[in-house]
Design a protein around this motif. Structure first.
Motif, PDB file in Angstrom:
ATOM      1  N   ARG A  87       0.823  -0.854   0.086  1.00  0.00           N
ATOM      2  CA  ARG A  87      -0.095  -0.159   0.230  1.00  0.00           C
ATOM      3  C   ARG A  87       0.981   1.309  -0.035  1.00  0.00           C
ATOM      4  O   ARG A  87       0.390   2.192  -0.571  1.00  0.00           O
ATOM      5  N   ALA A  88       2.100   1.102   0.535  1.00  0.00           N
ATOM      6  CA  ALA A  88       2.966   2.291   0.596  1.00  0.00           C
ATOM      7  C   ALA A  88       3.866   2.746  -0.509  1.00  0.00           C
ATOM      8  O   ALA A  88       4.743   3.493  -0.608  1.00  0.00           O
ATOM      9  N   GLN A  89       3.528   1.820  -1.508  1.00  0.00           N
ATOM     10  CA  GLN A  89       4.707   1.717  -2.689  1.00  0.00           C
ATOM     11  C   GLN A  89       4.739   2.936  -3.366  1.00  0.00           C
ATOM     12  O   GLN A  89       5.824   3.718  -3.511  1.00  0.00           O
ATOM     13  N   SER A  90       3.621   3.545  -3.570  1.00  0.00           N
ATOM     14  CA  SER A  90       3.566   4.938  -4.410  1.00  0.00           C
ATOM     15  C   SER A  90       4.294   6.111  -3.717  1.00  0.00           C
ATOM     16  O   SER A  90       4.943   7.096  -4.023  1.00  0.00           O
ATOM     17  N   LEU A  91       3.914   5.973  -2.121  1.00  0.00           N
ATOM     18  CA  LEU A  91       4.425   7.181  -1.217  1.00  0.00           C
ATOM     19  C   LEU A  91       5.984   6.821  -1.310  1.00  0.00           C
ATOM     20  O   LEU A  91       6.613   7.914  -1.212  1.00  0.00           O
ATOM     21  N   VAL A  92       6.279   5.630  -1.069  1.00  0.00           N
ATOM     22  CA  VAL A  92       7.789   5.398  -0.864  1.00  0.00           C
ATOM     23  C   VAL A  92       8.726   5.812  -2.023  1.00  0.00           C
ATOM     24  O   VAL A  92       9.644   6.384  -2.120  1.00  0.00           O
ATOM     25  N   SER A  93       7.859   5.676  -3.216  1.00  0.00           N
ATOM     26  CA  SER A  93       8.510   6.150  -4.569  1.00  0.00           C
ATOM     27  C   SER A  93       8.892   7.538  -4.605  1.00  0.00           C
ATOM     28  O   SER A  93       9.693   8.015  -5.159  1.00  0.00           O
ATOM     29  N   GLU A  94       7.738   8.253  -3.996  1.00  0.00           N
ATOM     30  CA  GLU A  94       7.905   9.774  -3.888  1.00  0.00           C
ATOM     31  C   GLU A  94       8.932  10.150  -2.961  1.00  0.00           C
ATOM     32  O   GLU A  94       9.506  11.536  -3.236  1.00  0.00           O
ATOM     33  N   ILE A  95       9.059   9.523  -1.985  1.00  0.00           N
ATOM     34  CA  ILE A  95       9.868   9.940  -0.580  1.00  0.00           C
ATOM     35  C   ILE A  95      11.370   9.689  -1.114  1.00  0.00           C
ATOM     36  O   ILE A  95      12.357  10.297  -0.563  1.00  0.00           O
ATOM     37  N   ILE A  96      11.566   8.434  -1.766  1.00  0.00           N
ATOM     38  CA  ILE A  96      13.060   8.250  -1.961  1.00  0.00           C
ATOM     39  C   ILE A  96      14.063   9.333  -2.572  1.00  0.00           C
ATOM     40  O   ILE A  96      14.993   9.529  -2.186  1.00  0.00           O
ATOM     41  N   PRO A  97      13.469   9.974  -3.538  1.00  0.00           N
ATOM     42  CA  PRO A  97      14.205  11.164  -4.061  1.00  0.00           C
ATOM     43  C   PRO A  97      14.773  12.182  -2.921  1.00  0.00           C
ATOM     44  O   PRO A  97      15.810  12.812  -2.939  1.00  0.00           O
ATOM     45  N   ALA A  98      13.654  12.335  -2.012  1.00  0.00           N
ATOM     46  CA  ALA A  98      13.885  13.174  -0.943  1.00  0.00           C
ATOM     47  C   ALA A  98      15.121  12.954  -0.122  1.00  0.00           C
ATOM     48  O   ALA A  98      15.797  13.470   0.423  1.00  0.00           O
ATOM     49  N   LEU A  99      15.205  11.400   0.267  1.00  0.00           N
ATOM     50  CA  LEU A  99      16.135  10.875   0.937  1.00  0.00           C
ATOM     51  C   LEU A  99      17.531  11.039   0.390  1.00  0.00           C
ATOM     52  O   LEU A  99      18.485  11.347   0.837  1.00  0.00           O
ATOM     53  N   ASP A 100      17.467  10.980  -1.053  1.00  0.00           N
ATOM     54  CA  ASP A 100      18.736  11.230  -1.731  1.00  0.00           C
ATOM     55  C   ASP A 100      19.251  12.603  -1.505  1.00  0.00           C
ATOM     56  O   ASP A 100      20.487  12.836  -1.258  1.00  0.00           O
TER      57      ASP A 100
END
Length: 193
Positions: A87-100
């Motif tokens: 369920r969190a896949q789309s949110l995770v995909s959007e947060i990963i660039p912020a982690l970078d």
């Protein structure tokens, strides 16, 4: 005497076969031959066979419908489990660039107290984001020193380094992440030839 004659006629033995029909009235016995019982038997046998065929077809249809329904329920259950699991896949995909971007910001060398304090705040926010993602099942893909796996790594460069065996990841250029068992983003790596 006429009574005795009637009784004698009624007592007369009559040979009746299966194809004959007997009608009995008050004073007489009448034998009528008929072909209808054979025809009726043939028709009833055909009707029974036809009904048995229809019953078998109906049972097959019912079994197929039950199997289709069971498959539908199983598929729906699996889809719901997958939807819940990822369920969190789309949110995770959007947060990963912020982690970078946080990781790049944390690589800056601090030369004064104000910068160090700012970096400490950035580090705290970064740690909270990483912890929240880990709670959802997100983890970074290990790369450096690992055997190259095209399921988890994306090779963008090849190098020759005697310190590493062949087909071993030498350097990670961008972190990869996976959500539970699904790769969200593969690691971009340099691989030894």
């Amino acid at each position: 005497m006429s009574n005795e004659k009637n009784i004698a006629e009624q007592e007369e033995v009559v040979d009746i076969t299966q194809d004959e029909e007997v009608k009995v009235s008050d004073d007489q016995v009448e034998v009528i031959e008929s072909d209808e019982p054979k025809a009726n038997e043939d028709k009833s046998d055909e009707k029974i066979a036809e009904l048995e065929t229809k019953l078998e077809e109906a049972e097959n249809k019912a079994l197929r419908a039950q199997a289709d329904f069971d498959n539908f329920r199983r598929r729906t259950r699996l889809e719901q489990e997958a939807a819940q699991k990822y369920r969190a896949q789309s949110l995770v995909s959007e947060i990963i660039p912020a982690l970078d971007n946080f990781e790049r910001a944390l690589q800056i060398d601090a030369d004064n107290e104000q910068t160090k304090s700012l970096l400490q705040g950035v580090q705290m926010v970064y740690n909270q984001l990483v912890q929240a993602l880990q709670n959802e099942g997100v983890e970074a893909i290990k790369s450096v020193g690992e055997q190259f796996d095209p399921n988890f790594h994306q090779a963008v460069m090849q190098v020759e380094d005697e310190n590493y065996d062949s087909n071993i990841v030498v350097e990670e250029l961008q972190k990869g992440y996976k959500l539970k068992d699904r790769v969200i983003r593969p690691s971009m790596v340099k691989v030894n030839q």
